[in-house]
Design a protein around this motif. Structure first.
Motif, mmCIF file in Angstrom:
data_model
loop_
_atom_site.group_PDB
_atom_site.id
_atom_site.type_symbol
_atom_site.label_atom_id
_atom_site.label_comp_id
_atom_site.label_asym_id
_atom_site.label_seq_id
_atom_site.Cartn_x
_atom_site.Cartn_y
_atom_site.Cartn_z
ATOM 1 N N LYS A 166 0.843 -1.195 0.000
ATOM 2 C CA LYS A 166 0.000 0.000 0.000
ATOM 3 C C LYS A 166 0.880 1.247 0.000
ATOM 4 O O LYS A 166 1.557 1.547 0.987
ATOM 5 C CB LYS A 166 -0.913 -0.014 1.224
ATOM 6 C CG LYS A 166 -1.854 -1.216 1.261
ATOM 7 C CD LYS A 166 -2.676 -1.226 2.542
ATOM 8 C CE LYS A 166 -3.588 -2.451 2.600
ATOM 9 N NZ LYS A 166 -4.366 -2.506 3.865
ATOM 10 N N LYS A 167 0.868 1.959 -1.104
ATOM 11 C CA LYS A 167 1.728 3.130 -1.283
ATOM 12 C C LYS A 167 0.886 4.410 -1.369
ATOM 13 O O LYS A 167 -0.267 4.386 -1.819
ATOM 14 C CB LYS A 167 2.564 2.992 -2.554
ATOM 15 C CG LYS A 167 3.367 1.698 -2.656
ATOM 16 C CD LYS A 167 4.552 1.686 -1.732
ATOM 17 C CE LYS A 167 5.388 0.429 -1.936
ATOM 18 N NZ LYS A 167 6.576 0.381 -1.066
ATOM 19 N N ASP A 168 1.500 5.521 -0.966
ATOM 20 C CA ASP A 168 0.833 6.805 -1.144
ATOM 21 C C ASP A 168 1.226 7.404 -2.494
ATOM 22 O O ASP A 168 1.930 6.764 -3.292
ATOM 23 C CB ASP A 168 1.157 7.754 0.010
ATOM 24 C CG ASP A 168 2.659 8.030 0.136
ATOM 25 O OD1 ASP A 168 3.407 7.797 -0.852
ATOM 26 O OD2 ASP A 168 3.102 8.466 1.202
ATOM 27 N N LYS A 169 0.830 8.623 -2.747
ATOM 28 C CA LYS A 169 1.089 9.241 -4.052
ATOM 29 C C LYS A 169 2.578 9.499 -4.294
ATOM 30 O O LYS A 169 3.006 9.659 -5.442
ATOM 31 C CB LYS A 169 0.312 10.545 -4.156
ATOM 32 C CG LYS A 169 0.690 11.590 -3.111
ATOM 33 C CD LYS A 169 -0.144 12.849 -3.281
ATOM 34 C CE LYS A 169 0.242 13.900 -2.227
ATOM 35 N NZ LYS A 169 -0.561 15.140 -2.388
ATOM 36 N N ASP A 170 3.358 9.537 -3.212
ATOM 37 C CA ASP A 170 4.803 9.747 -3.352
ATOM 38 C C ASP A 170 5.573 8.437 -3.463
ATOM 39 O O ASP A 170 6.806 8.442 -3.515
ATOM 40 C CB ASP A 170 5.336 10.545 -2.154
ATOM 41 C CG ASP A 170 4.734 11.941 -2.082
ATOM 42 O OD1 ASP A 170 4.521 12.541 -3.160
ATOM 43 O OD2 ASP A 170 4.465 12.419 -0.972
ATOM 44 N N LYS A 180 5.652 6.084 -1.149
ATOM 45 C CA LYS A 180 6.080 5.597 0.159
ATOM 46 C C LYS A 180 5.011 4.682 0.756
ATOM 47 O O LYS A 180 3.815 4.843 0.481
ATOM 48 C CB LYS A 180 6.335 6.768 1.105
ATOM 49 C CG LYS A 180 7.497 7.656 0.671
ATOM 50 C CD LYS A 180 7.761 8.744 1.695
ATOM 51 C CE LYS A 180 8.949 9.597 1.290
ATOM 52 N NZ LYS A 180 9.249 10.655 2.294
ATOM 53 N N THR A 181 5.464 3.756 1.569
ATOM 54 C CA THR A 181 4.529 2.827 2.206
ATOM 55 C C THR A 181 3.628 3.578 3.170
ATOM 56 O O THR A 181 4.095 4.362 3.998
ATOM 57 C CB THR A 181 5.297 1.723 2.949
ATOM 58 O OG1 THR A 181 6.236 1.138 2.056
ATOM 59 C CG2 THR A 181 4.345 0.647 3.433
ATOM 60 N N LYS A 182 2.335 3.331 3.068
ATOM 61 C CA LYS A 182 1.369 4.106 3.849
ATOM 62 C C LYS A 182 1.408 3.806 5.339
ATOM 63 O O LYS A 182 1.691 4.678 6.161
ATOM 64 C CB LYS A 182 -0.037 3.838 3.317
ATOM 65 C CG LYS A 182 -0.453 4.696 2.148
ATOM 66 C CD LYS A 182 -1.923 4.450 1.833
ATOM 67 C CE LYS A 182 -2.393 5.366 0.713
ATOM 68 N NZ LYS A 182 -3.828 5.170 0.419
ATOM 69 N N ASP A 183 1.085 2.575 5.682
ATOM 70 C CA ASP A 183 0.824 2.251 7.087
ATOM 71 C C ASP A 183 1.786 1.224 7.663
ATOM 72 O O ASP A 183 1.416 0.490 8.587
ATOM 73 C CB ASP A 183 -0.612 1.735 7.231
ATOM 74 C CG ASP A 183 -1.627 2.727 6.695
ATOM 75 O OD1 ASP A 183 -1.490 3.922 7.003
ATOM 76 O OD2 ASP A 183 -2.536 2.295 5.960
ATOM 77 N N ASP A 227 11.775 4.681 3.034
ATOM 78 C CA ASP A 227 10.820 5.788 3.100
ATOM 79 C C ASP A 227 11.353 6.961 3.908
ATOM 80 O O ASP A 227 10.838 8.081 3.799
ATOM 81 C CB ASP A 227 9.497 5.307 3.715
ATOM 82 C CG ASP A 227 8.809 4.282 2.828
ATOM 83 O OD1 ASP A 227 9.020 4.320 1.602
ATOM 84 O OD2 ASP A 227 8.085 3.424 3.368
#
Length: 361
Positions: free
Chosen positions: A125-129, A131-134, A153
């Protein structure tokens, strides 16, 4: 008779020694003192399988002893033939069903835990950048004979010292840069291989209460025979509370290359820049590509508790290591690098390295 008695004495002695040694070990380096979710799960499975095996052994032993005494040859019955029992459906069903039930008891939790421990979906699960979200992800790279830990990250790289938060899952990408190794923290979870042609992934969780009992320090090892210094390929694991870990990451991200101020350390900095900087980095936010990181990151070398993972962290041991790395870790890639340094240069380089610490500016 004497020979038999002697052999039984030796057997008894070895059995006692084995029993005593089975209780040896230290809580920061023992699979028998689980210190996290994964370790506890694996320990529970080990206890369950051991209990089943002991139960089977006890039942078989009791039956064996009973048969020996119940059906032993008695005086006067030498020519008597006992009743022959063949083709008993009841017995066949019993000794077929019981093993099946025992296998089911062991198989169900084993398969269930295997899939649960293999779930690394939070890493995807990655964000828009990008990077791993949670989840906290750490890239582990095994080398002959040292370890690199990259926090992708956060843009932080360390070597030999793995720093992790307690009471939350930490996800790992595992790989090797030369030969196959295996990443293992005995007290926290089972081993996982690091390969040169692909990545393995898994997670560990470090229990806060267990970490406090061992002063927030565990040790890891290579668990795959990789060369002459395989047994010396150790690393330290330092645990921190989530708040302390966030502060540590902040300090590491803002750290700058140290500037030697002492006269001797200043000379050592010059030696380092001529002989060592090509392989070693002295900042934890090293942006060089992986191929250029050919030796451990030394940014926090002065704060470590071990030299090369196995030697005491002292000036004397550091000089011994720099003079002859092959003596302490045969087959390592640093052998021969510092052979031409004078004793004065070794003193200066030692002073500089022992002064390398992360500074928050």
């Amino acid at each position: 008779m004497k020979n038999r008695l002697h052999k039984w004495r030796l057997l008894s002695l070895f059995a006692m020694i084995a029993l005593i040694l089975s209780g040896c070990g230290k809580p920061f380096l023992s699979t028998l003192t689980p210190a996290g979710e994964v370790a506890q799960t694996q320990f529970d499975l080990m206890v369950l399988s051991t209990a089943i095996m002991v139960l089977v052994i006890l039942v078989v032993t009791v039956m064996f002893i009973y048969v020996i005494f119940r059906f032993r040859r008695k005086k006067g019955d030498e020519n008597k033939i006992p009743k022959q029992v063949e083709g008993s459906h009841k017995l066949e069903i019993i000794w077929t069903v019981i093993p099946i039930l025992l296998l089911i008891v062991l198989t169900v939790p084993t398969v269930s835990y295997t899939f649960a421990l293999a779930d690394v979906s939070p890493m995807e699960k990655k964000d828009k950048d990008g990077k791993t979200k949670d989840a906290l992800v750490i890239n582990v790279r095994a080398n002959l004979y040292w370890w690199e830990f990259e926090y992708p990250d956060e843009g932080v790289i360390t070597s030999q010292d793995l720093v992790v938060p307690t009471d939350q899952r930490v996800y790992f990408n595992l790989k090797a840069s030369d030969v196959k190794h295996s990443f293992w923290i005995p007290a926290v979870g089972g081993k996982m291989d690091t390969n040169t042609d692909g990545e393995n992934q898994f997670f560990l969780e470090f229990d806060g209460e267990s970490a406090e009992k061992v002063k927030n320090q565990f040790y890891g090892k290579c668990a795959e025979l990789c060369g002459p210094s395989h047994a010396l390929m150790d690393f330290k694991v330092e645990t921190k509370s989530p708040e302390e870990f966030d502060q540590w990451i902040s300090d590491m991200k803002s750290a700058k290359a140290p500037k030697a101020e002492d006269g001797l350390a200043k000379q050592g900095e010059e030696v380092f820049n001529k002989s060592c900087i090509g392989c070693h980095a002295i900042t934890p936010n090293d942006s060089r590509p992986e191929q250029a990181r050919r030796a451990p990151n030394l940014s926090n070398f002065g704060e470590r508790s071990k030299i090369a993972g196995v030697m005491d962290h002292s000036e004397e041991d550091l000089k011994n290591w720099l003079e002859d790395p092959e003596k302490y870790k045969p087959g390592n890639k640093m052998t021969g690098t510092y052979g031409d340094l004078s004793s004065e240069q070794l003193d200066a380089l030692t002073a500089y390295l022992m002064d390398l610490k992360v500074e928050n500016k």
